[in-house]
Design an enzyme around this catalytic site. Structure first.
Site, PDB file in Angstrom:
ATOM      1  CD1 TRP A  10      32.629  47.482  59.245  1.00  0.00           C
ATOM      2  CD2 TRP A  10      33.282  49.113  57.868  1.00  0.00           C
ATOM      3  NE1 TRP A  10      31.998  47.289  58.053  1.00  0.00           N
ATOM      4  CE2 TRP A  10      32.387  48.282  57.181  1.00  0.00           C
ATOM      5  CE3 TRP A  10      33.815  50.214  57.198  1.00  0.00           C
ATOM      6  CZ2 TRP A  10      32.010  48.510  55.865  1.00  0.00           C
ATOM      7  CZ3 TRP A  10      33.448  50.440  55.890  1.00  0.00           C
ATOM      8  CH2 TRP A  10      32.551  49.591  55.228  1.00  0.00           C
ATOM      9  CG  HIS A  11      36.889  52.460  57.127  1.00  0.00           C
ATOM     10  ND1 HIS A  11      36.132  52.971  58.148  1.00  0.00           N
ATOM     11  CD2 HIS A  11      36.334  52.914  55.989  1.00  0.00           C
ATOM     12  CE1 HIS A  11      35.168  53.711  57.635  1.00  0.00           C
ATOM     13  NE2 HIS A  11      35.263  53.693  56.327  1.00  0.00           N
ATOM     14  N   GLY A  12      39.481  48.754  58.267  1.00  0.00           N
ATOM     15  CA  GLY A  12      40.608  47.859  58.027  1.00  0.00           C
ATOM     16  C   GLY A  12      41.510  47.742  59.224  1.00  0.00           C
TER      17      GLY A  12
END
Lengths: 333, 477
Positions: B325-327
């Site tokens: 989700w963070h990247g």
């Protein structure tokens, strides 16, 4: 709601008063020469007061590192000062020079270093303009107009309406810690001890494998900055206004530098064309020095031996120039 | 518009005064004003992506209504899928497409097949992960019949776009925020004062702690081949404080700002560095995201009421998704994986529901065992954050291998004094405040409390890193 707004206002006014009081203190403290930091060449240069010199050297670190000043003094039999500063372009040079003259220092000749690196400080210096050095002089319009070029619109607006905010935005240089440091430092050193300082930090020695260095180096380009050229012209005008004779010079750089910059020669020609209308003498660096890697501590700065040879070569050229001028009746002493 | 910018310092009081003095407690006017302010706030970053935000809002608003209206399960499912596919599709295009394509090309290259992938190289719209998750939770809640679809578009749009949470959360739930949006706001003095306390503390954490750490951390990370062993190690520790100061500072400013408009947002941080285990850390760190994953991924997968092996599988899934989700970078995935591994012993021995209270609840200082546990947890978490911060896995390995070798080099003129002083002040205040949800409230004496407001404000001005104001780390997610 009224109570909330009232309390908020009281708190904000109190904070505003404290911050303004410290700001006013900063205005005074950081603009008087007494507390200029001893570890900053710019500040040291702007701290000089009411002294008569025969000449001054002005420019970037390449000017700062170009001469053995004691040797130059003895060779040309004059008393000089080197106010060239690490990482300074023409804007920086102009402000330092102007402040130097405002402080009632006098010179007869200005040795001004002009080169392609100073025409593009954004790409050649790690910090193209040292805003914080000049913030104490914000109220001087000359300083303000130069500084404004390097500030964001919102910062400029903020500093215009709340001038003391500049001391908080650049608090690293104007914090209470810095005040204490300068007071302690001012007591610790006398001015005499730093009369001929060795400012420049140690730069890693250039690799003896110069071809390797240049293979690794990226291809660069000089992007001439009109704003910096404008300030070069201002330096020349300021010197003329004060009847200061101008001698331009180019400090030696290692000849292979020409390969790094794709437009090295074009940029040099542009510089020549900018200077042409002023009909000034320009001492270009000798190729014999430029070719010898052992005279450099990095590709753009001479080492001590290089400095020694360059000073001798420069002095010879200067003597010849002075003799010629005297024989033409342009110089009286 | 950054919270730590001159623009926001002007924007907030203007919106505050307009909100309380021109809307005359009229709910409709209040919400319209907040929505306009929110869109303006977002457009200040990049107006081109405002269209995407409005489209995403419209999509979930309409699909929500359609799901509720549909009589048949298949039709409900179809509308849900439309919402999920488009929402996740946008996220996929903007955030993950280039990553998948290049990873696939790298994999082919490793077996000798060279391909030249077409990359999009698009800018990631700020806040896309956050507002997409707002919308997804809303649609999923309607599908699961937890809430009714919102018919008023203004109210729904404000739920998605409310400016304090728009770009970096907290990730709100419709069940929590929508009822507040639909309720007429009346000025509440103590709520507003608490909001200001949080804003002040948030600014301190961001501008003083995080940004001073950032100067050191960025200098070392960008030049780690020339940093000393102690500088390399200090950077690993400082980055933990940087990311905490940055993100929790942002969250405090967001929560405080929302309180000024009579809205309570979900708490995002609860003194995570005082955790005695990694499981406790995750109950205290980025709470709105971890609870989102718990409710919408972990529990639907069976949660902890399944066999141990499935529980382990679910834990790995949730942490890997959380990392992803963070990247789109393997460093984030490894960060998630590390946390899954850290938490595994407590799952295997069913110890993950211990330490539910804050540390040293009945005493002033922690006991030795608590202190050691806190330190151990901090070291584990810091190591994972170091991976998170690295540009790539190879850089991370390179960095770690230099630590034992670099005894005789160092980056000059890199001062650690400001980061250390600011971290000490932050930890000191947070230790006293650890039983409270609002900063400064543990200080009983009114005069001392007022003095501390002034002290913190002055510290912000004297120690804050204002030159080239830094964006918030979580804006990139």
């Amino acid at each position: 709601m009224k109570l909330f707004i009232k309390k908020m206002l009281v708190f904000l006014i109190l904070a505003f008063l404290i911050l303004s009081a410290y700001g006013i203190f900063c205005e005074w403290f950081f603009s008087i020469g007494k507390y200029f930091p001893n570890d900053s060449k710019r500040a040291w240069s702007m701290k000089q007061q009411s002294t008569e010199y025969d000449y001054a050297v002005l420019g970037s670190s390449r000017a700062e590192e170009a001469f053995d000043m004691s040797l130059l003094d003895s060779l040309i039999q004059q008393k000089g000062i080197n106010i060239g500063c690490n990482g300074s372009g023409f804007v920086d040079n102009y402000l330092v020079f102007m402040k130097f003259l405002q402080n009632k220092n006098t010179i007869k000749t200005l040795f001004l270093q002009v080169d392609i690196y100073s025409m593009d400080p954004d790409h050649n210096f790690s910090n193209s303009f040292h805003v914080y050095n000049f913030l104490p002089f914000w109220h001087d319009t000359t300083f303000r107009s130069a500084i404004s070029h390097y500030l964001s619109t919102s910062d400029y607006a903020m500093f215009s309406y709340f001038p003391w905010m500049r001391f908080y935005v650049y608090n690293k240089y104007f914090s209470p810690y810095e005040v204490l440091r300068r007071i302690v430092q001012q007591k610790k050193y006398s001015n005499r001890k730093i009369d001929r300082p060795h400012w420049y930090s140690v730069i890693p020695k250039i690799s003896s494998d110069s071809s390797g260095f240049y293979k690794r180096a990226m291809s660069r380009e000089i992007n001439i900055q009109p704003f910096d050229i404008e300030y070069l012209q201002k330096i020349l005008c300021l010197a003329k206004e004060r009847n200061i004779q101008i001698v331009l010079f180019t400090s030696p750089d290692f000849i292979q530098q020409e390969k790094i910059y794709s437009n090295y020669h074009i940029a040099n020609k542009t510089l020549d064309s900018i200077l042409k209308p002023y009909s000034l003498i320009l001492f270009k660096a000798d190729d014999s020095l430029r070719n010898n890697i052992s005279l450099f501590k990095d590709p753009a700065h001479l080492n001590n031996y290089g400095k020694f040879l360059h000073t001798k070569s420069f002095a010879e050229k200067y003597w010849k120039y002075v003799e010629k001028m005297k024989s033409n009746g342009h110089l009286t002493n | 518009m950054l919270f730590n910018s001159f623009d926001f310092i002007l924007f907030l009081p203007i919106v505050f005064l307009l909100f309380w003095f021109t809307t005359k407690n009229n709910l409709k006017k209040q919400n319209i004003l907040l929505l306009i302010a929110s869109y303006f706030f977002y457009a200040c970053w990049d107006y081109r992506f405002l269209g995407l935000l409005i489209f995403s809002t419209l999509l979930d608003y309409l699909t929500g209504i359609q799901i509720e209206k549909s009589q048949h399960q298949n039709s409900r499912k179809m509308w849900l899928l439309i919402s999920l596919i488009i929402n996740i599709g946008f996220l996929g295009i903007f955030k993950y497409y280039d990553f998948f394509v290049t990873s696939f090309a790298d994999a082919l290259l490793s077996i000798g097949l060279s391909v030249h992938p077409v990359l999009l190289n698009v800018i990631l719209p700020v806040g896309i992960s956050f507002y997409t998750f707002h919308g997804l939770s809303y649609v999923l809640d309607i599908y699961n019949k937890k809430i009714k679809a919102e018919k008023n578009f203004i109210d729904y749009a404000l739920f998605v776009s409310f400016f304090p949470l728009l770009v970096a959360g907290p990730i709100e739930r419709a069940t929590h925020l929508l009822p507040q949006i639909k309720k007429e706001k009346v000025f509440n003095y103590s709520q507003a004062v608490n909001g200001l306390r949080q804003i002040l503390w948030g600014f301190f954490k961001k501008v003083v702690v995080a940004d001073n750490c950032a100067v050191y951390v960025n200098a070392v990370f960008s030049n780690y081949h020339h940093a000393s062993a102690s500088q390399l190690m200090a950077t690993v520790i400082l980055f933990s404080f940087q990311i905490y100061g940055d993100f929790s500072g942002y969250s405090d400013i967001a929560l405080g700002t929302a309180k000024l408009f009579g809205i309570e947002l979900l708490r995002n941080f609860n003194y995570p560095f005082f955790s005695r285990s990694v499981a406790e850390f995750w109950r205290r760190w980025h709470i709105s995201l971890s609870s989102w994953f718990k409710d919408y991924v972990y529990i639907p997968l069976g949660g902890s009421r399944v066999s141990k092996s499935k529980q382990i599988r679910n834990t790995f899934i949730i942490f890997l998704i959380s990392g992803f989700w963070h990247g789109a970078n393997w460093t984030f995935i490894l960060w998630g994986l590390l946390h899954a591994l850290y938490i595994m012993p407590s799952i295997l021995f069913s110890k993950n529901r211990t330490n539910l209270d804050i540390v040293a609840k009945k005493s002033f200082l922690p006991n030795l065992s608590e202190l050691l546990n806190m330190l151990f947890t901090f070291v584990l978490v810091s190591f994972a954050f170091f991976i998170f911060r690295s540009d790539s896995l190879s850089n991370a390995i390179d960095y770690l291998t230099l630590i034992p070798l670099h005894q005789h080099v160092k980056i000059d003129q890199l001062s650690i004094s400001y980061p250390l002083i600011s971290i000490f002040i932050m930890l000191l205040f947070e230790w006293f405040d650890r039983m409270t949800t609002i900063p400064f409230l543990s200080i009983r004496s009114l005069y001392l409390r007022r003095f501390s407001y002034l002290l913190i404000l002055l510290l912000i001005f004297f120690m804050g890193a204002f030159i080239n104001p830094r964006s918030f780390i979580y804006f990139q997610f």
